[in-house]
Design a protein around this motif. Structure first.
Motif, short mmCIF file in Angstrom:
data_model
loop_
_atom_site.label_atom_id
_atom_site.label_comp_id
_atom_site.label_asym_id
_atom_site.label_seq_id
_atom_site.Cartn_x
_atom_site.Cartn_y
_atom_site.Cartn_z
N PHE A 1 -0.69 -48.28 -64.75
CA PHE A 1 -0.52 -48.69 -66.14
C PHE A 1 -0.65 -50.20 -66.25
O PHE A 1 -0.23 -50.94 -65.35
CB PHE A 1 0.86 -48.27 -66.67
CG PHE A 1 1.00 -46.81 -66.95
CD1 PHE A 1 0.84 -46.30 -68.22
CD2 PHE A 1 1.27 -45.93 -65.91
CE1 PHE A 1 0.96 -44.95 -68.47
CE2 PHE A 1 1.40 -44.58 -66.14
CZ PHE A 1 1.24 -44.07 -67.43
N CYS A 2 -1.24 -50.66 -67.35
CA CYS A 2 -1.23 -52.07 -67.70
C CYS A 2 -0.02 -52.32 -68.60
O CYS A 2 0.15 -51.63 -69.61
CB CYS A 2 -2.50 -52.45 -68.45
SG CYS A 2 -4.01 -52.34 -67.47
N PHE A 3 0.79 -53.28 -68.24
CA PHE A 3 1.94 -53.69 -69.04
C PHE A 3 1.66 -55.12 -69.47
O PHE A 3 1.80 -56.06 -68.70
CB PHE A 3 3.22 -53.61 -68.20
CG PHE A 3 4.51 -53.75 -68.94
CD1 PHE A 3 4.75 -54.83 -69.77
CD2 PHE A 3 5.51 -52.81 -68.77
CE1 PHE A 3 5.96 -54.98 -70.44
CE2 PHE A 3 6.74 -52.92 -69.45
CZ PHE A 3 6.95 -54.01 -70.29
N ILE B 1 1.19 -56.04 -64.45
CA ILE B 1 1.65 -56.84 -65.59
C ILE B 1 0.54 -57.83 -65.91
O ILE B 1 0.22 -58.71 -65.11
CB ILE B 1 2.97 -57.54 -65.26
CG1 ILE B 1 4.03 -56.48 -64.93
CG2 ILE B 1 3.42 -58.41 -66.43
CD1 ILE B 1 5.31 -57.03 -64.39
N MET C 1 10.31 -60.78 -70.80
CA MET C 1 10.59 -59.38 -70.51
C MET C 1 12.10 -59.19 -70.39
O MET C 1 12.79 -59.94 -69.69
CB MET C 1 9.89 -58.95 -69.21
CG MET C 1 9.96 -57.47 -68.91
SD MET C 1 9.05 -57.04 -67.38
CE MET C 1 7.35 -57.24 -67.93
N GLY D 1 4.42 -56.14 -74.27
CA GLY D 1 5.03 -54.83 -74.13
C GLY D 1 4.09 -53.69 -74.41
O GLY D 1 4.53 -52.53 -74.48
N TYR D 2 2.82 -53.97 -74.55
CA TYR D 2 1.81 -52.92 -74.74
C TYR D 2 1.57 -52.27 -73.38
O TYR D 2 1.08 -52.90 -72.44
CB TYR D 2 0.52 -53.52 -75.29
CG TYR D 2 -0.58 -52.51 -75.55
CD1 TYR D 2 -0.46 -51.56 -76.55
CD2 TYR D 2 -1.75 -52.54 -74.79
CE1 TYR D 2 -1.48 -50.64 -76.79
CE2 TYR D 2 -2.77 -51.63 -75.02
CZ TYR D 2 -2.63 -50.69 -76.03
OH TYR D 2 -3.64 -49.78 -76.25
N ILE D 3 1.92 -50.98 -73.27
CA ILE D 3 1.87 -50.27 -71.99
C ILE D 3 0.88 -49.13 -72.12
O ILE D 3 1.11 -48.15 -72.83
CB ILE D 3 3.26 -49.73 -71.60
CG1 ILE D 3 4.29 -50.85 -71.61
CG2 ILE D 3 3.21 -49.07 -70.22
CD1 ILE D 3 5.74 -50.37 -71.48
N PHE E 1 2.72 -50.46 -62.17
CA PHE E 1 2.35 -51.38 -63.25
C PHE E 1 1.55 -52.57 -62.74
O PHE E 1 1.88 -53.14 -61.70
CB PHE E 1 3.61 -51.94 -63.95
CG PHE E 1 4.48 -50.91 -64.59
CD1 PHE E 1 4.05 -50.21 -65.70
CD2 PHE E 1 5.74 -50.65 -64.08
CE1 PHE E 1 4.86 -49.26 -66.30
CE2 PHE E 1 6.56 -49.71 -64.67
CZ PHE E 1 6.13 -49.00 -65.78
N LEU F 1 11.03 -52.75 -66.98
CA LEU F 1 10.13 -51.98 -66.12
C LEU F 1 10.77 -50.67 -65.69
O LEU F 1 10.11 -49.62 -65.63
CB LEU F 1 9.73 -52.80 -64.90
CG LEU F 1 8.87 -54.04 -65.17
CD1 LEU F 1 8.53 -54.74 -63.85
CD2 LEU F 1 7.59 -53.66 -65.89
N ALA G 1 10.51 -48.19 -68.62
CA ALA G 1 9.16 -47.64 -68.76
C ALA G 1 8.84 -46.68 -67.61
O ALA G 1 8.23 -45.63 -67.83
CB ALA G 1 8.15 -48.77 -68.81
N LYS H 1 6.83 -49.37 -77.40
CA LYS H 1 8.04 -50.15 -77.17
C LYS H 1 8.85 -50.37 -78.43
O LYS H 1 8.35 -50.24 -79.56
CB LYS H 1 7.64 -51.52 -76.63
CG LYS H 1 6.88 -52.34 -77.68
CD LYS H 1 6.41 -53.65 -77.15
CE LYS H 1 5.62 -54.44 -78.21
NZ LYS H 1 4.34 -53.82 -78.58
#
Length: 347
Positions: A92-94, A10, A102, A169-171, A8, A107, A110, A125
């Motif tokens: 991934f972009c979190f 973040i 958070m 929370g956009y993953i 990730f 994490l 996910a 999410k």
């Protein structure tokens, strides 16, 4: 030797709200899962120097984890989201709003989903809203009661498009999101919906019923400072014109997807919005009746007139008012254990 990518990145779009940034960073560093880095892009806000000082202190305490970037000019919301994707190094972009928190184990939750579904493009999410303190959650948003997998293409996009509206929370899988970079939707405030459609056209999505994020509900919006946002939005609140611009933006994005991909999801998306339209009028319910009717009519001309739920929300919410309508929907969510569902969604 090439170093392995973190799972990730973040991604934190930073604009003012310095007082909330330590709480966010503390919640990230409290995670038991450690395969991440943090990317902060400060968007030339009046609090830039103070934000930089906060990040510097956390960088000294956690060397090599935070990448801090200062935009030369104010990019606005959409441009800064795109900028963060470009600078991210993780698989991934979190994304996290700079005033949100958070949840413990977010994490790890996910990461577990990604391990079990290695081709996933987006993790959808569950989240909660709070006022003043993360200890005072007033509403949970959970779309389904169980974890669900949505097939790439029409199913995944239709389910996740509207539900990508809250950036915290956009993953999203980073590389296909970066490959979809464009500035033609700057000023919509919904660039992530463009990414959702593009990435999920080829990859599946997974929903988790576990609450990953606590979102602050008592901070006024800051939109309206960049060149792409001026004239559309006024910092400090949402005017009727701002709400119309936002809905027009999400329709513009999905129409562009139809034009460039050949996949027509415009009606699917518009129907999904109509079925959950309250959020797009709730902060306008104090308008005089003639101004609210003008807003209702403008929304309807975008194609919403043909959906019964659109009319229901506009009439019932205006009659009941925000507090009473919120109380009713909160009881419904608590009773069901998830948001009400209108129409068949997924398998």
């Amino acid at each position: 030797m090439k170093l392995a990518r973190p799972l990730f990145s973040i991604c934190i779009p930073a604009y003012n709200r310095k007082r909330h940034l330590p709480g966010l960073l503390d919640s990230i560093f409290a995670q038991g899962f450690r395969d991440f880095d943090i990317v902060v892009c400060e968007d030339r806000s009046p609090e830039r120097d103070k934000i930089a000082d906060i990040v510097r202190r956390y960088s000294e305490a956690h060397p090599g984890v935070i990448s801090y970037n200062e935009n030369e000019k104010n990019l606005g919301y959409d441009g800064n989201v795109r900028n963060l994707v470009a600078k991210a190094t993780g698989e991934f972009c979190f994304f996290m709003g700079n005033d949100d928190v958070m949840c413990p184990g977010a994490l790890a939750t996910a990461a577990d989903i990604i391990e079990r579904h290695p081709d996933v493009g987006l993790v959808l999410k569950s989240y909660a809203w709070f006022d003043h303190s993360p200890d005072s959650v007033n509403q949970e948003v959970r779309y389904f009661t169980n974890e669900r997998l949505f097939a790439a293409g029409r199913e995944a996009i239709t389910v996740c498009y509207r539900r990508s509206g809250v950036i915290s929370g956009y993953i999203i899988r980073r590389d296909p999101a970066h490959a979809a970079a464009t500035d033609k939707f700057d000023g919509t405030l919904y660039y992530q919906m463009h990414l959702t459609a593009r990435v999920l056209s080829a990859l599946p999505a997974v929903f988790t019923p576990k609450v990953l994020i606590l979102c602050r509900n008592d901070e006024p919006p800051e939109f309206g400072n960049s060149s792409s946002e001026k004239g559309k939005y006024v910092p400090g609140g949402y005017t009727p014109e701002a709400r119309l611009n936002m809905i027009q933006g999400v329709l513009t994005i999905i129409r562009d997807f139809k034009a460039t991909s050949g996949v027509d999801l415009v009606d699917d998306v518009r129907r999904d919005y109509a079925n959950y339209f309250y959020v797009y009028i709730k902060d306008q319910l104090n308008l005089p009746i003639h101004r609210f009717f003008k807003l209702y009519w403008a929304y309807g001309r975008m194609g919403f007139f043909k959906y019964p739920m659109f009319h229901f929300y506009c009439a019932a919410a205006y009659i009941l008012g925000e507090k009473r309508f919120d109380a009713v929907t909160k009881k419904i969510r608590q009773r069901l254990g998830h948001s009400p569902q209108f129409g068949k969604i997924g398998k």
